[in-house]
Design an enzyme around this catalytic site. Structure first.
Site, PDB file in Angstrom:
ATOM      1  N   GLU A  61     -20.918  -9.096  58.363  1.00  0.00           N
ATOM      2  CA  GLU A  61     -19.695  -9.695  58.898  1.00  0.00           C
ATOM      3  C   GLU A  61     -19.960 -10.937  59.747  1.00  0.00           C
ATOM      4  O   GLU A  61     -20.876 -10.945  60.566  1.00  0.00           O
ATOM      5  CB  GLU A  61     -18.946  -8.683  59.762  1.00  0.00           C
ATOM      6  CG  GLU A  61     -18.474  -7.457  59.025  1.00  0.00           C
ATOM      7  CD  GLU A  61     -17.428  -6.697  59.822  1.00  0.00           C
ATOM      8  OE1 GLU A  61     -16.514  -7.362  60.372  1.00  0.00           O
ATOM      9  OE2 GLU A  61     -17.525  -5.467  59.893  1.00  0.00           O
ATOM     10  N   SER A  81     -10.305  -4.818  63.276  1.00  0.00           N
ATOM     11  CA  SER A  81     -10.268  -6.278  63.298  1.00  0.00           C
ATOM     12  C   SER A  81      -9.483  -6.779  64.518  1.00  0.00           C
ATOM     13  O   SER A  81      -9.822  -6.431  65.645  1.00  0.00           O
ATOM     14  CB  SER A  81      -9.693  -6.795  61.982  1.00  0.00           C
ATOM     15  OG  SER A  81      -9.921  -8.171  61.824  1.00  0.00           O
ATOM     16  N   HIS A 107     -16.369  -6.782  56.174  1.00  0.00           N
ATOM     17  CA  HIS A 107     -15.311  -6.617  57.173  1.00  0.00           C
ATOM     18  C   HIS A 107     -14.371  -5.468  56.805  1.00  0.00           C
ATOM     19  O   HIS A 107     -13.928  -5.359  55.658  1.00  0.00           O
ATOM     20  CB  HIS A 107     -14.534  -7.930  57.288  1.00  0.00           C
ATOM     21  CG  HIS A 107     -13.577  -7.977  58.429  1.00  0.00           C
ATOM     22  ND1 HIS A 107     -13.972  -7.923  59.748  1.00  0.00           N
ATOM     23  CD2 HIS A 107     -12.217  -8.075  58.449  1.00  0.00           C
ATOM     24  CE1 HIS A 107     -12.912  -7.998  60.531  1.00  0.00           C
ATOM     25  NE2 HIS A 107     -11.833  -8.084  59.765  1.00  0.00           N
TER      26      HIS A 107
END
Length: 301
Positions: free
Chosen positions: A237, A143, A267
């Protein structure tokens, strides 16, 4: 077809309280979630000062101490800690055979950009100062940590310093302008990451700065000269297009890129590996890729 566990995970996420939690609530919630996936008893955790940056070595039996992953965890640059990612890091250690330096960079809004980049760079330089060959290092992140991993390599290249052998980024956030089409087209499919929350993170991290700054948004950087890159992203996502655009631009710059879009995944599904088979499968794939890229690396005595 995705496993039944994915549907169960989505149901758990759907039952979370409605409304946007504060940064502190997110920090507290993620710390509390550590109890759901305790560390196995054979994991070795050794705190270390990595060039004034808090960090820890994580290793498991049978690992190769000469091969190192430098790990930068996600959390929108505003939450997460060494502890929140210890469990997934130990899984990556097992899959790859590497030891891992888990790095605790400073968080926004208390420490906005470029604090995280400075800390990541300091930790990498410290690693090399300990005699670790950069050819034996893989930088990884998820991320926001994926974006930070790329920023670290861009800063290192621009400083004329030796780059790591390879990099792995999972569900990377690389565009602070939030301009990817999937931000809209995947909004109903992504149970975790939404545009409003990301805009709050941008405000906390970049503030009045330029969201297209190459070290905040590596999507807008010159990517030439970077080492081989593995990108894993979930099909559902909102950040899907961050990965696909990153892969396209890295390939155009001559980088050896492997892009994997995992069907139906959400995610950073890797962090749910304790309950989600696809999470562990993706981690095993990371381990396989890292082993391939480090197979010819020079062993440090």
């Amino acid at each position: 077809m995705a496993s039944p566990q994915l549907a169960a995970l989505r149901q758990i996420i759907a039952q979370m309280p409605a409304g946007e939690p504060t940064t502190q609530e997110r920090r507290d919630g993620w710390e509390a979630s550590r109890a759901l996936a305790p560390l196995p008893g054979d994991v070795i955790v050794e705190p270390v000062d990595a060039g004034s940056v808090p960090a820890e070595w994580i290793s498991v039996p049978g690992g190769n101490a000469s091969q190192t992953i430098l790990y930068l965890r996600g959390g929108g640059y505003s939450f997460g800690s060494l502890g929140t990612h210890r469990e997934v890091v130990q899984r990556i250690c097992r899959a790859s055979g590497c030891r891992t330096l888990n790095v605790a960079y400073r968080l926004a809004p208390e420490n906005p950009f470029p604090a995280a980049v400075e800390d990541a760079t300091l930790a990498y330089r410290w690693l090399l100062s300990q005699g670790v060959d950069p050819g034996n290092v893989v930088v990884a992140g998820d991320s926001a940590g994926g974006g930070l991993a790329l920023a670290l390599m861009i800063a290192t290249r621009d400083a004329g310093e030796p780059l790591p052998r390879a990099a792995v980024v999972t569900s990377p956030w690389v565009d602070m302008t939030l301009s990817g089409e999937s931000m809209k087209t995947r909004a109903a499919d992504d149970p975790l990451i939404h545009e409003d929350w990301l805009r709050n993170c941008v405000a906390d991290y970049v503030g009045d700065g330029d969201p297209r700054n190459a070290l905040a948004s590596p999507l807008y950087a010159d990517l030439s000269g970077l080492p081989p890159l593995l990108i894993q992203v979930g099909e559902c996502e909102t950040l899907l297009d961050d990965s696909t655009r990153l892969a396209e631009q890295a390939k155009a710059a001559g980088v050896d890129v492997t892009l994997e879009v995992w069907p139906e995944m959400i995610h950073i599904w890797h962090i749910f590996a304790a309950m989600l088979p696809e999470g562990q499968q993706a981690i095993e794939r990371i381990g396989e890729w890292v082993r391939e890229k480090t197979a010819s690396a020079t062993t440090v005595a």
